[in-house]
Write a protein that holds these residues in place. Structure first.
Motif, PDB file in Angstrom:
ATOM      1  N   GLY A   1       0.805  -1.211   0.000  1.00 11.65           N
ATOM      2  CA  GLY A   1       0.000   0.000   0.000  1.00 11.65           C
ATOM      3  C   GLY A   1       0.837   1.260   0.000  1.00 11.65           C
ATOM      4  O   GLY A   1       2.025   1.239   0.317  1.00 11.65           O
ATOM      5  N   THR A   2       0.200   2.344  -0.364  1.00  7.83           N
ATOM      6  CA  THR A   2       0.860   3.646  -0.362  1.00  7.83           C
ATOM      7  C   THR A   2       0.538   4.368   0.937  1.00  7.83           C
ATOM      8  O   THR A   2      -0.440   4.043   1.617  1.00  7.83           O
ATOM      9  CB  THR A   2       0.402   4.503  -1.546  1.00  7.83           C
ATOM     10  OG1 THR A   2      -1.015   4.648  -1.490  1.00  7.83           O
ATOM     11  CG2 THR A   2       0.801   3.865  -2.873  1.00  7.83           C
ATOM     12  N   PHE A   3       1.372   5.336   1.294  1.00  8.05           N
ATOM     13  CA  PHE A   3       1.156   6.103   2.515  1.00  8.05           C
ATOM     14  C   PHE A   3       1.897   7.422   2.439  1.00  8.05           C
ATOM     15  O   PHE A   3       2.766   7.607   1.589  1.00  8.05           O
ATOM     16  CB  PHE A   3       1.637   5.318   3.752  1.00  8.05           C
ATOM     17  CG  PHE A   3       3.132   5.179   3.830  1.00  8.05           C
ATOM     18  CD1 PHE A   3       3.889   6.064   4.597  1.00  8.05           C
ATOM     19  CD2 PHE A   3       3.803   4.187   3.137  1.00  8.05           C
ATOM     20  CE1 PHE A   3       5.267   5.954   4.665  1.00  8.05           C
ATOM     21  CE2 PHE A   3       5.181   4.072   3.197  1.00  8.05           C
ATOM     22  CZ  PHE A   3       5.909   4.953   3.963  1.00  8.05           C
ATOM     23  N   GLU A   4       1.534   8.318   3.339  1.00 10.29           N
ATOM     24  CA  GLU A   4       2.287   9.548   3.552  1.00 10.29           C
ATOM     25  C   GLU A   4       2.952   9.400   4.902  1.00 10.29           C
ATOM     26  O   GLU A   4       2.283   9.164   5.912  1.00 10.29           O
ATOM     27  CB  GLU A   4       1.370  10.769   3.534  1.00 10.29           C
ATOM     28  CG  GLU A   4       0.861  11.095   2.157  1.00 10.29           C
ATOM     29  CD  GLU A   4       0.060  12.390   2.121  1.00 10.29           C
ATOM     30  OE1 GLU A   4       0.348  13.297   2.943  1.00 10.29           O
ATOM     31  OE2 GLU A   4      -0.839  12.480   1.290  1.00 10.29           O
ATOM     32  N   ALA A   5       4.272   9.530   4.935  1.00 11.48           N
ATOM     33  CA  ALA A   5       5.039   9.331   6.171  1.00 11.48           C
ATOM     34  C   ALA A   5       4.635  10.345   7.236  1.00 11.48           C
ATOM     35  O   ALA A   5       4.253  11.468   6.915  1.00 11.48           O
ATOM     36  CB  ALA A   5       6.533   9.450   5.891  1.00 11.48           C
ATOM     37  N   PRO A   6       4.725   9.927   8.495  1.00  9.79           N
ATOM     38  CA  PRO A   6       4.426  10.880   9.569  1.00  9.79           C
ATOM     39  C   PRO A   6       5.412  12.037   9.540  1.00  9.79           C
ATOM     40  O   PRO A   6       6.555  11.880   9.126  1.00  9.79           O
ATOM     41  CB  PRO A   6       4.568  10.050  10.840  1.00  9.79           C
ATOM     42  CG  PRO A   6       5.342   8.848  10.456  1.00  9.79           C
ATOM     43  CD  PRO A   6       5.138   8.637   8.997  1.00  9.79           C
ATOM     44  N   THR A   7       4.950  13.199   9.963  1.00 12.46           N
ATOM     45  CA  THR A   7       5.797  14.389   9.953  1.00 12.46           C
ATOM     46  C   THR A   7       6.355  14.691  11.328  1.00 12.46           C
ATOM     47  O   THR A   7       7.020  15.696  11.518  1.00 12.46           O
ATOM     48  CB  THR A   7       5.005  15.608   9.440  1.00 12.46           C
ATOM     49  OG1 THR A   7       3.846  15.766  10.260  1.00 12.46           O
ATOM     50  CG2 THR A   7       4.605  15.415   7.995  1.00 12.46           C
ATOM     51  N   GLU A   8       6.071  13.830  12.285  1.00 14.55           N
ATOM     52  CA  GLU A   8       6.586  13.999  13.642  1.00 14.55           C
ATOM     53  C   GLU A   8       7.453  12.801  13.997  1.00 14.55           C
ATOM     54  O   GLU A   8       7.340  11.740  13.401  1.00 14.55           O
ATOM     55  CB  GLU A   8       5.430  14.104  14.634  1.00 14.55           C
ATOM     56  CG  GLU A   8       4.525  15.279  14.371  1.00 14.55           C
ATOM     57  CD  GLU A   8       3.316  15.284  15.298  1.00 14.55           C
ATOM     58  OE1 GLU A   8       3.274  14.468  16.234  1.00 14.55           O
ATOM     59  OE2 GLU A   8       2.437  16.116  15.081  1.00 14.55           O
ATOM     60  N   GLU A   9       8.286  12.994  14.996  1.00 19.02           N
ATOM     61  CA  GLU A   9       9.200  11.949  15.436  1.00 19.02           C
ATOM     62  C   GLU A   9       8.449  10.666  15.783  1.00 19.02           C
ATOM     63  O   GLU A   9       8.853   9.571  15.431  1.00 19.02           O
ATOM     64  CB  GLU A   9      10.006  12.430  16.637  1.00 19.02           C
ATOM     65  CG  GLU A   9      11.112  11.493  17.035  1.00 19.02           C
ATOM     66  CD  GLU A   9      11.993  12.106  18.103  1.00 19.02           C
ATOM     67  OE1 GLU A   9      12.761  11.348  18.683  1.00 19.02           O
ATOM     68  OE2 GLU A   9      11.917  13.317  18.352  1.00 19.02           O
ATOM     69  N   ASN A  10       7.353  10.772  16.489  1.00 16.89           N
ATOM     70  CA  ASN A  10       6.488   9.651  16.806  1.00 16.89           C
ATOM     71  C   ASN A  10       5.118   9.985  16.255  1.00 16.89           C
ATOM     72  O   ASN A  10       4.561  11.023  16.571  1.00 16.89           O
ATOM     73  CB  ASN A  10       6.389   9.428  18.320  1.00 16.89           C
ATOM     74  CG  ASN A  10       7.718   9.040  18.923  1.00 16.89           C
ATOM     75  OD1 ASN A  10       8.422   8.193  18.397  1.00 16.89           O
ATOM     76  ND2 ASN A  10       8.076   9.669  20.015  1.00 16.89           N
ATOM     77  N   GLY A  11       4.598   9.120  15.411  1.00 19.13           N
ATOM     78  CA  GLY A  11       3.307   9.441  14.835  1.00 19.13           C
ATOM     79  C   GLY A  11       2.689   8.273  14.114  1.00 19.13           C
ATOM     80  O   GLY A  11       3.312   7.225  13.918  1.00 19.13           O
TER      81      GLY A  11
END
Length: 151
Positions: free
Chosen positions: A91-101
């Motif tokens: 699957g596709t995704f958008e990576a988290p923009t925070e250190e933990n997310g």
């Protein structure tokens, strides 16, 4: 005398202008400290790209592994100590923009519809915390949380 005074004045003005430009390009202690504090305070975007392996398997012979690119996650079931692999998720995704997310992946139906052991969910939620990606896996009426660590 007037020419000499004008010439000296122009030379002096040029020297001031050049020395002023040179100082503007040189960072002061205050600018360096300010830039360092901004860098330290900025959230660190996690680097998920790479190979991952389940760190909490019930067996050393059977586990899940994943390959993550900038926008795709592929998860496989691994059996027989690595001799057999089967697709579980692509699957596709958008990576988290925070250190933990958290992040949500949307299943690539074309790539997974014919895979017998693949999830049929339209999307899957993942959590990245510390150095671990976690997600829920359901099979045969049992749900477990898988933890992946980067190889």
């Amino acid at each position: 005398m007037k020419k000499l005074t004008t010439s000296v004045a122009l030379t002096f003005a040029a020297a001031l202008a050049l020395s002023g430009c040179g100082e503007a390009d040189t960072p002061t202690t205050e600018t360096v400290e300010s830039a360092e504090s901004v860098t330290e305070d900025a959230p660190q975007i996690p680097d998920l790209v790479g190979s991952w392996k389940q760190s909490n398997p019930n067996s050393e012979e059977n586990y899940q592994q994943a390959t993550v690119t900038a926008d795709t996650i592929t998860i496989e079931w691994v059996a027989d100590g690595g001799n057999t692999t089967s697709i579980y998720w692509i699957g596709t995704f958008e990576a988290p923009t925070e250190e933990n997310g958290s992040f949500t992946s949307v299943r690539d139906k074309e790539a997974t519809n014919s895979a017998l052991l693949a999830s049929t969910e339209d999307s899957k939620d993942f959590m990245f915390e510390g150095e671990t990606i976690t997600y829920k896996v359901s099979a045969l009426g049992t749900t477990t949380t898988v933890e992946l660590e980067k190889n």
